[in-house]
Design an enzyme around this catalytic site. Structure first.
Site, PDB file in Angstrom:
ATOM      1  N   PRO A 253       0.812  -1.218   0.000  1.00 49.18           N
ATOM      2  CA  PRO A 253       0.000   0.000   0.000  1.00 49.18           C
ATOM      3  C   PRO A 253       0.853   1.280   0.000  1.00 49.18           C
ATOM      4  O   PRO A 253       0.524   2.248  -0.693  1.00 49.18           O
ATOM      5  CB  PRO A 253      -0.814  -0.122   1.292  1.00 49.18           C
ATOM      6  CG  PRO A 253      -0.919  -1.598   1.531  1.00 49.18           C
ATOM      7  CD  PRO A 253       0.356  -2.192   1.018  1.00 49.18           C
TER       8      PRO A 253
ATOM      9  N   ALA B 293       4.270   1.328  -0.670  1.00 49.05           N
ATOM     10  CA  ALA B 293       5.535   1.114  -1.386  1.00 49.05           C
ATOM     11  C   ALA B 293       5.239   0.647  -2.808  1.00 49.05           C
ATOM     12  O   ALA B 293       5.050  -0.542  -3.067  1.00 49.05           O
ATOM     13  CB  ALA B 293       6.399   0.091  -0.650  1.00 49.05           C
ATOM     14  N   GLY B 294       5.110   1.630  -3.724  1.00 52.14           N
ATOM     15  CA  GLY B 294       4.848   1.320  -5.132  1.00 52.14           C
ATOM     16  C   GLY B 294       6.105   1.594  -5.937  1.00 52.14           C
ATOM     17  O   GLY B 294       6.983   0.733  -6.065  1.00 52.14           O
TER      18      GLY B 294
ATOM     19  N   GLN C  51      -8.671  10.763 -46.910  1.00 55.35           N
ATOM     20  CA  GLN C  51      -7.237  10.753 -46.616  1.00 55.35           C
ATOM     21  C   GLN C  51      -6.964  11.004 -45.119  1.00 55.35           C
ATOM     22  O   GLN C  51      -5.992  10.480 -44.572  1.00 55.35           O
ATOM     23  CB  GLN C  51      -6.522  11.805 -47.470  1.00 55.35           C
ATOM     24  CG  GLN C  51      -5.051  11.505 -47.632  1.00 55.35           C
ATOM     25  CD  GLN C  51      -4.364  12.457 -48.578  1.00 55.35           C
ATOM     26  OE1 GLN C  51      -4.578  13.672 -48.529  1.00 55.35           O
ATOM     27  NE2 GLN C  51      -3.553  11.924 -49.463  1.00 55.35           N
TER      28      GLN C  51
ATOM     29  N   GLN D 240     -11.644   6.721 -31.855  1.00 54.36           N
ATOM     30  CA  GLN D 240     -11.970   7.879 -32.707  1.00 54.36           C
ATOM     31  C   GLN D 240     -12.432   7.426 -34.096  1.00 54.36           C
ATOM     32  O   GLN D 240     -13.389   7.974 -34.650  1.00 54.36           O
ATOM     33  CB  GLN D 240     -10.721   8.775 -32.827  1.00 54.36           C
ATOM     34  CG  GLN D 240     -10.983  10.125 -33.447  1.00 54.36           C
ATOM     35  CD  GLN D 240     -11.781  11.045 -32.528  1.00 54.36           C
ATOM     36  OE1 GLN D 240     -11.857  10.812 -31.327  1.00 54.36           O
ATOM     37  NE2 GLN D 240     -12.399  12.059 -33.099  1.00 54.36           N
TER      38      GLN D 240
ATOM     39  N   GLU E  76       4.527  -2.834 -13.462  1.00 48.58           N
ATOM     40  CA  GLU E  76       5.964  -3.172 -13.588  1.00 48.58           C
ATOM     41  C   GLU E  76       6.801  -1.896 -13.681  1.00 48.58           C
ATOM     42  O   GLU E  76       7.782  -1.822 -14.410  1.00 48.58           O
ATOM     43  CB  GLU E  76       6.218  -4.150 -14.734  1.00 48.58           C
ATOM     44  CG  GLU E  76       5.555  -5.493 -14.427  1.00 48.58           C
ATOM     45  CD  GLU E  76       6.179  -6.690 -15.086  1.00 48.58           C
ATOM     46  OE1 GLU E  76       7.366  -6.645 -15.444  1.00 48.58           O
ATOM     47  OE2 GLU E  76       5.464  -7.694 -15.226  1.00 48.58           O
TER      48      GLU E  76
HETATM   49  C1  LIG Z   1      -3.894  -3.769 -12.089  1.00 47.84           C
HETATM   50  C2  LIG Z   1      -2.578  -3.761 -11.393  1.00 47.84           C
HETATM   51  C3  LIG Z   1      -1.839  -4.922 -11.305  1.00 47.84           C
HETATM   52  C4  LIG Z   1      -0.628  -4.938 -10.618  1.00 47.84           C
HETATM   53  N1  LIG Z   1       0.057  -6.126 -10.470  1.00 47.84           N
HETATM   54  C5  LIG Z   1       1.137  -6.164  -9.617  1.00 47.84           C
HETATM   55  C6  LIG Z   1       1.734  -7.427  -9.268  1.00 47.84           C
HETATM   56  O1  LIG Z   1       1.326  -8.500  -9.744  1.00 47.84           O
HETATM   57  N2  LIG Z   1       2.757  -7.430  -8.374  1.00 47.84           N
HETATM   58  C7  LIG Z   1       3.230  -6.290  -7.803  1.00 47.84           C
HETATM   59  O2  LIG Z   1       4.149  -6.377  -6.996  1.00 47.84           O
HETATM   60  N3  LIG Z   1       2.695  -5.072  -8.131  1.00 47.84           N
HETATM   61  C8  LIG Z   1       1.652  -4.992  -9.012  1.00 47.84           C
HETATM   62  N4  LIG Z   1       1.079  -3.778  -9.327  1.00 47.84           N
HETATM   63  C9  LIG Z   1       1.603  -2.568  -8.702  1.00 47.84           C
HETATM   64  C10 LIG Z   1       2.233  -1.595  -9.689  1.00 47.84           C
HETATM   65  O3  LIG Z   1       3.461  -2.058 -10.116  1.00 47.84           O
HETATM   66  C11 LIG Z   1       2.276  -0.222  -8.973  1.00 47.84           C
HETATM   67  O4  LIG Z   1       0.947   0.261  -8.919  1.00 47.84           O
HETATM   68  C12 LIG Z   1       3.177   0.744  -9.683  1.00 47.84           C
HETATM   69  O5  LIG Z   1       4.516   0.372  -9.549  1.00 47.84           O
HETATM   70  C13 LIG Z   1       3.014   2.179  -9.153  1.00 47.84           C
HETATM   71  O6  LIG Z   1       3.018   2.236  -7.765  1.00 47.84           O
HETATM   72  P1  LIG Z   1       1.866   3.057  -7.008  1.00 47.84           P
HETATM   73  O7  LIG Z   1       0.577   2.579  -7.533  1.00 47.84           O
HETATM   74  O8  LIG Z   1       2.119   2.958  -5.552  1.00 47.84           O
HETATM   75  O9  LIG Z   1       2.057   4.562  -7.487  1.00 47.84           O
HETATM   76  P2  LIG Z   1       3.019   5.667  -6.848  1.00 47.84           P
HETATM   77  O10 LIG Z   1       4.393   5.106  -6.691  1.00 47.84           O
HETATM   78  O11 LIG Z   1       2.352   6.253  -5.657  1.00 47.84           O
HETATM   79  O12 LIG Z   1       3.053   6.736  -8.020  1.00 47.84           O
HETATM   80  C14 LIG Z   1       2.065   7.751  -8.196  1.00 47.84           C
HETATM   81  C15 LIG Z   1       2.534   8.668  -9.324  1.00 47.84           C
HETATM   82  O13 LIG Z   1       3.773   9.293  -8.958  1.00 47.84           O
HETATM   83  C16 LIG Z   1       4.747   9.042  -9.953  1.00 47.84           C
HETATM   84  N5  LIG Z   1       6.071   8.960  -9.320  1.00 47.84           N
HETATM   85  C17 LIG Z   1       6.424   8.239  -8.224  1.00 47.84           C
HETATM   86  N6  LIG Z   1       7.727   8.394  -7.960  1.00 47.84           N
HETATM   87  C18 LIG Z   1       8.223   9.229  -8.905  1.00 47.84           C
HETATM   88  C19 LIG Z   1       9.505   9.797  -9.190  1.00 47.84           C
HETATM   89  N7  LIG Z   1      10.579   9.493  -8.442  1.00 47.84           N
HETATM   90  N8  LIG Z   1       9.631  10.647 -10.234  1.00 47.84           N
HETATM   91  C20 LIG Z   1       8.567  10.940 -11.015  1.00 47.84           C
HETATM   92  N9  LIG Z   1       7.322  10.439 -10.814  1.00 47.84           N
HETATM   93  C21 LIG Z   1       7.161   9.588  -9.786  1.00 47.84           C
HETATM   94  C22 LIG Z   1       4.319   7.755 -10.606  1.00 47.84           C
HETATM   95  O14 LIG Z   1       4.867   7.626 -11.899  1.00 47.84           O
HETATM   96  C23 LIG Z   1       2.820   7.916 -10.629  1.00 47.84           C
HETATM   97  O15 LIG Z   1       2.446   8.684 -11.744  1.00 47.84           O
HETATM   98  C24 LIG Z   1      -0.122  -3.739 -10.061  1.00 47.84           C
HETATM   99  C25 LIG Z   1      -0.866  -2.557 -10.162  1.00 47.84           C
HETATM  100  C26 LIG Z   1      -2.082  -2.562 -10.797  1.00 47.84           C
HETATM  101  C27 LIG Z   1      -2.883  -1.286 -10.832  1.00 47.84           C
END
Ligand SMILES: Cc1cc2nc3c(=O)[nH]c(=O)nc-3n(C[C@H](O)[C@H](O)[C@H](O)COP(=O)(O)OP(=O)(O)OC[C@H]3O[C@@H](n4cnc5c(N)ncnc54)[C@H](O)[C@@H]3O)c2cc1C
Length: 368
Positions: A117, A119-120, A268, A326, A353
């Site tokens: 939650p 750590a993305g 075209q 479109q 990913e």
């Molecule tokens: C349908 C789905 C399936 C998934 N499947 C998996 C899975 O099987 N296993 C798994 O481990 N994970 C999975 N994920 C997780 C996915 O990899 C993460 O959602 C993704 O890495 C982004 O993390 P976050 O959602 O926390 O976004 P955040 O990290 O909170 O990012 C929010 C925004 O900030 C931007 N941002 C963050 N840091 C920076 C930076 N340093 N510089 C510029 N912009 C930045 C991001 O690009 C994004 O636009 C899945 C996600 C979804 C939605």
């Protein structure tokens, strides 16, 4: 030959259910059954573990062709590779023998649990912990957004084993669905890939034997990142397939649809849109296939190329699917036609990913 085989299977056994799977947000069981029956559900598993031993390019072609008709279904071969690649890259012989056989046979699927939650993009900020207890590790924490959670029997789980060392204090483990203390959250309600279940995985005092650790203690984050170098190319393939599916549909539609007394394909302005779509797809395909060859060879510039392929192909998928909507005009905006589903499905390829912002960070750090 492989492309012909998988395209025929995708069109006859997967495409007929794609709209229903999306509409009902249900797992594409028909696709799993058809892929397993043809041994195409996890083609990347090496032959010595009972797999088809397909190389990275062949794996990409399978994923591309499935995604061309149903993006949700393409996550079956894609995530089977994502989940099991840490074991293939870094696991002991015992782990490989135990977990790759059932995957190859189609008796089990594999998921990858890195995200949490909080750590993305900053995946190293994870909080899930593993604590050693004699010959066991005890895992506690919450993994979020886990594709195919609940359906998969096996999970590669990254967890902190030494909090002082940040990314070097993370280790990888194989967790089984049947391990006591493993449970799942409600399926997420998503914009697209609605047939692919995405759920939280809860680890509540999950006690697993120490030999379930993948590689050495502290190498889990490195293994997780090395895995993504290879599997981002499979997301590029998914994006490519979605884009090709949208172009193929739109190409047929504009020849049938008449306005001003002639097929709209005669204008075209329409032809130029189709030309741009095809040009972008072909550029994405070349980048993706070249990256797949680099993945197979383990080239030094794989990190850049994998990120570039994923980022470029997913941006192309979003542009091409939007243009396909479109080209169908008002009809494109309805669920009576497949292109709006393809547009919704394309969006995730820019996010998972590693978001495309993160891909650009990866590329900038690894410029050729
Ligand atoms: C349908 C789905 C399936 C998934 N499947 C998996 C899975 O099987 N296993 C798994 O481990 N994970 C999975 N994920 C997780 C996915 O990899 C993460 O959602 C993704 O890495 C982004 O993390 P976050 O959602 O926390 O976004 P955040 O990290 O909170 O990012 C929010 C925004 O900030 C931007 N941002 C963050 N840091 C920076 C930076 N340093 N510089 C510029 N912009 C930045 C991001 O690009 C994004 O636009 C899945 C996600 C979804 C939605």
């Amino acid at each position: 030959m492989l492309r012909e085989t998988i395209r025929a299977l995708a069109e006859s056994k997967i495409a007929p259910f794609a709209a229903a799977v999306d509409e009902e947000s249900r797992f594409p069981q028909e696709a799993l059954d058809a892929l397993v029956a043809s041994d195409l559900h996890a083609v990347h598993v090496p032959e010595e573990y009972g797999g088809a031993g397909a190389d990275a390019l062949a794996t990409v072609i399978v994923i591309e062709e499935v995604a061309r008709v149903c993006a949700s279904s393409s996550l079956i071969p894609a995530v089977n590779k994502l989940g099991s690649l840490p074991v293939i890259l870094s696991g002991s012989e015992e782990l490989k023998a135990k977990y790759l056989g059932p995957l190859a046979k189609g008796d089990a699927m594999f998921s990858y649990a890195l995200s949490e939650p909080d750590a993305g993009s900053d995946a190293a900020g994870m909080k899930t912990k593993a604590v050693r207890d004699g010959d066991f590790w005890v895992l506690n924490g919450v993994k979020r957004w886990i594709t195919n959670a609940g359906v998969s029997d096996f999970y590669t789980v990254m967890a902190v084993t030494d909090p002082a060392k940040r990314s070097k204090g993370i280790s990888a483990f194989v967790v089984e669905k049947s391990d006591e203390g493993v449970s799942f959250g409600a399926p997420e309600k998503k914009l697209g890939i609605k047939g692919s279940p995405t759920r939280e995985v809860y680890l509540d005092n999950v006690r697993i034997p120490a030999d379930r650790m993948i590689g050495e203690e502290g190498t889990g984050f490195a293994t997780a990142m090395k895995t993504l170098d290879h599997t981002r190319i499979t997301i590029a393939a998914q994006a490519l397939g979605i884009a090709q599916g949208a172009l193929d549909y739109a190409k047929g539609y504009v020849q049938e649809r008449k306005q001003f007394g002639k097929p709209i394909a005669d204008f075209q302005g329409i032809q130029f849109m189709l030309a741009d779509m095809a040009m972008k797809i072909e550029a994405a395909r070349q980048l993706t296939y070249a990256a797949a060859a680099k993945s197979e060879r383990g080239d030094a510039d794989l990190t850049f190329q994998g990120a570039a392929a994923k980022c470029f192909a997913s941006d192309v998928a979003m542009e091409v699917t939007t243009d396909a909507v479109q080209l169908l005009g008002g009809y494109g905006y309805t669920r009576d036609y497949p292109v709006e589903r393809m547009m919704r499905d394309a969006k995730i390829t820019q996010i998972y990913e590693g978001t495309n912002q993160v891909q650009r960070i990866v590329m900038a750090r690894n410029l050729p």
